[in-house]
Design a protein around this motif. Sequence first.
Motif, PDB file in Angstrom:
ATOM      1  N   ARG A 330       6.798  -4.628  -2.597  1.00  0.00           N
ATOM      2  CA  ARG A 330       5.722  -5.621  -2.700  1.00  0.00           C
ATOM      3  C   ARG A 330       4.872  -5.669  -1.419  1.00  0.00           C
ATOM      4  O   ARG A 330       4.554  -6.732  -0.913  1.00  0.00           O
ATOM      5  N   THR A 331       4.510  -4.508  -0.942  1.00  0.00           N
ATOM      6  CA  THR A 331       3.690  -4.420   0.273  1.00  0.00           C
ATOM      7  C   THR A 331       2.203  -4.509  -0.035  1.00  0.00           C
ATOM      8  O   THR A 331       1.397  -4.841   0.843  1.00  0.00           O
ATOM      9  N   GLY A 332       1.819  -4.157  -1.252  1.00  0.00           N
ATOM     10  CA  GLY A 332       0.399  -4.035  -1.589  1.00  0.00           C
ATOM     11  C   GLY A 332      -0.155  -2.659  -1.264  1.00  0.00           C
ATOM     12  O   GLY A 332      -1.298  -2.344  -1.607  1.00  0.00           O
ATOM     13  N   LEU A 386       8.491  -7.978  13.331  1.00  0.00           N
ATOM     14  CA  LEU A 386       7.506  -6.998  13.793  1.00  0.00           C
ATOM     15  C   LEU A 386       7.074  -6.072  12.655  1.00  0.00           C
ATOM     16  O   LEU A 386       5.898  -5.667  12.575  1.00  0.00           O
ATOM     17  N   ILE A 387       7.998  -5.726  11.782  1.00  0.00           N
ATOM     18  CA  ILE A 387       7.651  -4.891  10.626  1.00  0.00           C
ATOM     19  C   ILE A 387       6.678  -5.632   9.709  1.00  0.00           C
ATOM     20  O   ILE A 387       5.646  -5.085   9.294  1.00  0.00           O
ATOM     21  N   VAL A 388       6.984  -6.875   9.408  1.00  0.00           N
ATOM     22  CA  VAL A 388       6.117  -7.668   8.531  1.00  0.00           C
ATOM     23  C   VAL A 388       4.734  -7.839   9.162  1.00  0.00           C
ATOM     24  O   VAL A 388       3.700  -7.680   8.489  1.00  0.00           O
ATOM     25  N   LEU A 392       1.068  -6.709   7.560  1.00  0.00           N
ATOM     26  CA  LEU A 392      -0.001  -7.676   7.336  1.00  0.00           C
ATOM     27  C   LEU A 392      -1.239  -7.375   8.180  1.00  0.00           C
ATOM     28  O   LEU A 392      -2.365  -7.682   7.780  1.00  0.00           O
ATOM     29  N   ARG A 393      -1.036  -6.748   9.335  1.00  0.00           N
ATOM     30  CA  ARG A 393      -2.168  -6.413  10.212  1.00  0.00           C
ATOM     31  C   ARG A 393      -3.093  -5.399   9.538  1.00  0.00           C
ATOM     32  O   ARG A 393      -4.291  -5.345   9.829  1.00  0.00           O
ATOM     33  N   LEU A 394      -2.551  -4.585   8.639  1.00  0.00           N
ATOM     34  CA  LEU A 394      -3.386  -3.649   7.895  1.00  0.00           C
ATOM     35  C   LEU A 394      -4.418  -4.390   7.056  1.00  0.00           C
ATOM     36  O   LEU A 394      -5.556  -3.937   6.903  1.00  0.00           O
ATOM     37  N   ASP A 395      -4.011  -5.527   6.519  1.00  0.00           N
ATOM     38  CA  ASP A 395      -4.927  -6.335   5.713  1.00  0.00           C
ATOM     39  C   ASP A 395      -5.956  -7.029   6.596  1.00  0.00           C
ATOM     40  O   ASP A 395      -7.153  -7.032   6.287  1.00  0.00           O
ATOM     41  N   THR A 396      -5.492  -7.590   7.715  1.00  0.00           N
ATOM     42  CA  THR A 396      -6.396  -8.279   8.638  1.00  0.00           C
ATOM     43  C   THR A 396      -7.492  -7.343   9.141  1.00  0.00           C
ATOM     44  O   THR A 396      -8.657  -7.751   9.289  1.00  0.00           O
ATOM     45  N   ALA A 397      -7.108  -6.083   9.394  1.00  0.00           N
ATOM     46  CA  ALA A 397      -8.070  -5.107   9.905  1.00  0.00           C
ATOM     47  C   ALA A 397      -8.967  -4.545   8.813  1.00  0.00           C
ATOM     48  O   ALA A 397      -9.922  -3.812   9.101  1.00  0.00           O
ATOM     49  N   THR A 402      -2.913  -5.541   1.964  1.00  0.00           N
ATOM     50  CA  THR A 402      -1.456  -5.696   1.971  1.00  0.00           C
ATOM     51  C   THR A 402      -1.062  -7.151   1.770  1.00  0.00           C
ATOM     52  O   THR A 402      -1.859  -8.074   1.959  1.00  0.00           O
ATOM     53  N   THR A 403       0.215  -7.339   1.400  1.00  0.00           N
ATOM     54  CA  THR A 403       0.784  -8.667   1.224  1.00  0.00           C
ATOM     55  C   THR A 403       2.091  -8.745   2.002  1.00  0.00           C
ATOM     56  O   THR A 403       2.607  -7.734   2.486  1.00  0.00           O
ATOM     57  N   THR A 404       2.634  -9.942   2.122  1.00  0.00           N
ATOM     58  CA  THR A 404       3.902 -10.110   2.836  1.00  0.00           C
ATOM     59  C   THR A 404       5.004  -9.349   2.098  1.00  0.00           C
ATOM     60  O   THR A 404       5.304  -9.649   0.937  1.00  0.00           O
TER      61      THR A 404
END
Length: 470
Positions: A330-332, A386-388, A392-397, A402-404
Amino acid sequence: MAFPSLLFHFLLLLLLTTTLPSLTTAFPPKINTTAYPASDIITRDICIIGGGSTGTYSAIRLSDSGQSVVIVETKDRLGGHCETYTDPSTNETVDYGVVSFHNIDIVKNYFARFEIPLTIALDATPGQVIKYVDFRTGESVAGYAPANATAALAGYAAQLEKYAYVEAGFDLPYPVPADLLLPFGDFVTKYGLEDAAEFLFGFQQGLGHLLEQFTLYVFKNFGLGLMQALKTGFLTTTRWDNSEIYEKALAELGPNVLLQSHVIATNRSGDGVKVLVQTPSGSKLILAKKLLVTIPPKLSNLHGFDLSPNETSLFAQFLNSAYYTALLRRTGIPPHISLTNTGANTSYHIPPLPALYSIRPTRVPGLYNIKFGSAFALSDAQVQALIVESVLRLDTAGTLNTTTPEFAAYADHTPFELTVSKEAIEGGFYRDLYALQGQRHTWYTGAAFHTQDSSLLWEFTEGLIPSILA
């Protein structure tokens, strides 16, 4: 900080004499053999501490050689770093610890003994697209393309040939060649191996800061055997279940494996060894002729052992890196996308640690394989956070939606790479470490005595078995 040799040894001696009784096993509990009924006494030829790769291999080979054995293992299974996940919805298996083996006879013979077929391991899922992302920002690294490492790897192989003896262990010449003690970043510059640096980083996962690591340890982890394996291909099990060999070994060894058990005390001062063990069914006393230690010989792992001053002095010098593996769902992340951590504006695009090495799709749709490294140990909560954050930083950028994520599986492989200081290596540390073999009825194998590689550790252990049987 580098200490002059005499000062270093003085400070080490001061540390050992002032702190070790509270940290280790200078005064382990005494073993009263008369306190245990016959039903709680296990008599064997050889007691093996640790049921990981080398412990299991040793038990099978020694048993095949006519020796009675018993394994003491803290986990609820055999296999150590070999981790396999079974997806509940598809029943498909995914290896997320040890993923492949060398294409050599000792591997093929070992798996054939348990009638486990092997196949060439493929590095990628079909149609996989690799994105090169700096996980510090979550952004793709603009304009990046991997260097062509072919020529540099040939140069690296030529350097390996000069020190072929490191392929078999730590039987070093003295004085130790200066190049082996160079930080690997300096070695890369000296011999023009820049185009191979990032490639080697990808293979040397768990080694900590690659460019700061001594060249000796880099050679140990990526040696001539791995260079050959790049040509012949690596092996994995046809059923995609590397844990199968450990499950079959456990079934064969049966009551000779004490799972979820740990050492309380040892006594190696007599004609044999006495090992007091806490098991789920109570304490057991093992009486054996010989002891084989396969766990990382860090003092924190050796509570209850009657260590000699020499053993204590040697084991106290080990440092270690940290390595963690996981499976996420469930990473997106789209099922065909593979992500490699790539440093923007770093030497050879090698990302700083602690950090993810990569996020790779598995043969189960929506399940991603995670590798995470650090130069020092972190708590499981820290690593997972740190993994999570990285996902999530992929989505922010704006790189991916991505999702949690949810952790389907997680494993801590720390302590991973065991190393010692330059002064220790120069002073004969490994000569003294190897001299422990056979002392006080005790032998040692495992990664600290060779390398983090199951295939090569089985070869090393195979070379040790004749002396154990003598």
